[in-house]
Design an enzyme around this catalytic site. Sequence first.
Site, PDB file in Angstrom:
ATOM      1  N   ASP A   8       0.852  -1.170   0.000  1.00  0.00           N
ATOM      2  CA  ASP A   8       0.000   0.000   0.000  1.00  0.00           C
ATOM      3  C   ASP A   8       0.902   1.238   0.000  1.00  0.00           C
ATOM      4  OD1 ASP A   8      -2.367   1.673   0.564  1.00  0.00           O
ATOM      5  OD2 ASP A   8      -1.479   1.851   2.568  1.00  0.00           O
ATOM      6  N   THR A  42      -2.844   0.090  -4.606  1.00  0.00           N
ATOM      7  CA  THR A  42      -3.339   1.371  -4.123  1.00  0.00           C
ATOM      8  C   THR A  42      -4.759   1.667  -4.590  1.00  0.00           C
ATOM      9  OG1 THR A  42      -2.891   3.763  -4.223  1.00  0.00           O
ATOM     10  CG2 THR A  42      -2.245   2.468  -6.132  1.00  0.00           C
TER      11      THR A  42
END
Length: 269
Positions: A8, A42
Amino acid sequence: MYKLIALDIDGTLLNSEKKVTQEVFDAIQNAKEKGVKVVLSTGRPLPGVQTLLKELKLNDEENYVVTFNGGLVQEITSQDVISNIEMSHEDFDYIYNELAKKHDIKIHINTPDSLVVPYTEVPKYSVHESTLNNIPVICMDENEINSDLTFCKVMLVDEPEVIEDIITKIPQEFHDKYTIVRSAPFFLEFLNKKVNKGSGLQALCDKLGIDPAEVIAVGDEENDRHMIEFAGLGVAMGNARDSIKEIANHVTETNNNHGVAKVISDFIL
């Protein structure tokens, strides 16, 4: 041996100053040298990660990225699509009328390269995402929004306490119909039911012939839950929500204390 690490970005790869520390940069380069795929996973669109991919030297051939929380998976240089799952105008209409309007919450649409808002004035958190991802905001009358648009995801964007409140009021049929994830205190995202970071990562692993047991996934927010559960080693950042720490196999240091570098050092190098 782990063959892929999915990271992430906000709250994980980046520290609180929105920067990659030297320790994290060096660890990523060392992982690459060992032949491990380093994949950014993401909620952002591709334009929002291009600069970061270049900075991390992840923009050459046979590198991949998972964007829109798993809605779009691509090879970076060619932009060849591995997986792409969208929403529809009917989805937007339903969420807009039954949640945003009914509860007076701001909303926007993510297309592949823009944000669309059904207002004459851009909400402040739409401005925030526009700036973060280097994409324009387009204001449209709600009656002009139709199926000609590409609906990657629909987001409620408002003050954290407003988002906190609406989470408790969303009817079960919305949960049955969509993947709903909170990617930031002021963002609540609605995606196609088939979409999440875990499904995006699975599509990529299927393409590369990598078993989930050979995957590390690192995150901090609720939108990282699915990929942390998918991976053989699911890692929560030290600054992660408690709910993410609870489902992780391992908790690393915080993003301000080079947590990603620590994961790579402990489990890859």
